[in-house]
Design a protein around this motif. Sequence first.
Motif, PDB file in Angstrom:
ATOM      1  N   ASN A 134      -9.165  10.953   9.865  1.00 34.84           N
ATOM      2  CA  ASN A 134      -9.091  11.649   8.666  1.00 34.84           C
ATOM      3  C   ASN A 134      -8.777  13.145   8.630  1.00 34.84           C
ATOM      4  O   ASN A 134      -8.703  13.704   9.793  1.00 34.84           O
ATOM      5  N   ALA A 181      -6.920   1.180   6.607  1.00 34.91           N
ATOM      6  CA  ALA A 181      -7.436   0.440   5.162  1.00 34.91           C
ATOM      7  C   ALA A 181      -8.901   0.469   5.693  1.00 34.91           C
ATOM      8  O   ALA A 181      -9.675   0.952   4.588  1.00 34.91           O
ATOM      9  N   ARG A 182      -9.580   0.524   6.848  1.00 37.45           N
ATOM     10  CA  ARG A 182     -10.763   0.638   7.297  1.00 37.45           C
ATOM     11  C   ARG A 182     -11.023   2.019   6.900  1.00 37.45           C
ATOM     12  O   ARG A 182     -12.347   2.553   6.325  1.00 37.45           O
ATOM     13  N   PRO A 191       0.726  -1.208  -0.149  1.00 37.95           N
ATOM     14  CA  PRO A 191      -0.032  -0.110   0.003  1.00 37.95           C
ATOM     15  C   PRO A 191       0.868   1.107  -0.103  1.00 37.95           C
ATOM     16  O   PRO A 191       2.099   1.443   0.337  1.00 37.95           O
ATOM     17  N   GLU A 246     -11.464  -0.630  16.913  1.00 35.56           N
ATOM     18  CA  GLU A 246     -10.823  -1.596  16.018  1.00 35.56           C
ATOM     19  C   GLU A 246     -10.008  -2.608  17.188  1.00 35.56           C
ATOM     20  O   GLU A 246      -9.290  -1.834  17.846  1.00 35.56           O
ATOM     21  N   ARG A 294      -4.041  -1.996   9.125  1.00 35.23           N
ATOM     22  CA  ARG A 294      -5.395  -2.447   9.278  1.00 35.23           C
ATOM     23  C   ARG A 294      -6.450  -1.340   9.449  1.00 35.23           C
ATOM     24  O   ARG A 294      -7.569  -1.332   8.733  1.00 35.23           O
ATOM     25  N   ARG A 323      -9.901   4.475   4.987  1.00 34.35           N
ATOM     26  CA  ARG A 323     -10.252   4.570   3.599  1.00 34.35           C
ATOM     27  C   ARG A 323     -11.557   4.038   3.038  1.00 34.35           C
ATOM     28  O   ARG A 323     -12.070   4.626   1.944  1.00 34.35           O
ATOM     29  N   GLU A 324     -11.939   2.785   3.390  1.00 34.43           N
ATOM     30  CA  GLU A 324     -13.271   2.197   2.820  1.00 34.43           C
ATOM     31  C   GLU A 324     -14.359   2.398   3.383  1.00 34.43           C
ATOM     32  O   GLU A 324     -15.463   2.431   2.786  1.00 34.43           O
ATOM     33  N   GLU A 325     -14.490   2.747   4.763  1.00 35.64           N
ATOM     34  CA  GLU A 325     -15.715   2.769   5.463  1.00 35.64           C
ATOM     35  C   GLU A 325     -16.137   4.357   5.748  1.00 35.64           C
ATOM     36  O   GLU A 325     -15.302   4.987   5.871  1.00 35.64           O
ATOM     37  N   TYR A 360      -4.554  11.147   6.121  1.00 37.58           N
ATOM     38  CA  TYR A 360      -4.719  10.377   7.299  1.00 37.58           C
ATOM     39  C   TYR A 360      -3.695  10.425   8.408  1.00 37.58           C
ATOM     40  O   TYR A 360      -2.580  10.769   7.984  1.00 37.58           O
TER      41      TYR A 360
END
Length: 236
Positions: free
Chosen positions: A168, A109-110, A7, A202, A106, A112-114, A89
């Motif tokens: 963010n 990644a969350r 990444p 998390e 991890r 970025r996506e959620e 981030y």
Amino acid sequence: MDVTISPDFSDTWLIVPCYNEATVIREVLSHARETFPNIVAVNDGSADHSAQEIHTAGAHLVNHPVNLGQGASIQTGVEYARSQPGAQYFVTFDADGQHQVKDVVRMIARLREEPVDIIVGTRFGRPRAEGDQVPWIKRVVLKTVVLLSPTTRKLGLTDAHNGLRVFNKKVADEMNIRMNGMSHASELVSMIAEQKWRVAEEPVDILYTEYSMSKGQSLINGVNILADGLLARRLP
């Protein structure tokens, strides 16, 4: 043949508050920089050679001339990181080796996506496993703090005093920590509620080494956390 593509974390900044961590800080930063190239470490008036170790590790160094506390160091680091081109981030990451890079990967990644603004690490997000490293007195103290904080419970957080957080640019731009010491953790919980930041947790692994235990797991520290929990009851 499958090719694994690493990444790109060029848009991510780790913020590391540091006070008298010369023994371990270079190793912690050097290991983290293998994955995250952008790290700012805030040397909070250390009396040892932490600043030199930070510089040697290749991290960005910001110095407080006197010790102000972890909350102040995080705010200084956030202000520095959010001013950097391309920063999107942000991660608060301890200097003593307790936090794990794999957990940060991890969590980013969350993020970025959620549809969330901030993800807070928790030591209590999964069934307690054999070999769980959380000391029992620490576990009791942290769970008591949650019980004392209506806001923490309302947000569904189980470990508000976990220093591993990712967030963010919106959160970074709006973050304004005024409580310099340990009470900044409760202030952040209050900010999440007031600013209506979308929050998630998390499960993470905290590495309790002999060194980190000697630095931050004393009975006095537990008393301070409980006092912080009582303060949280007065926050919205």
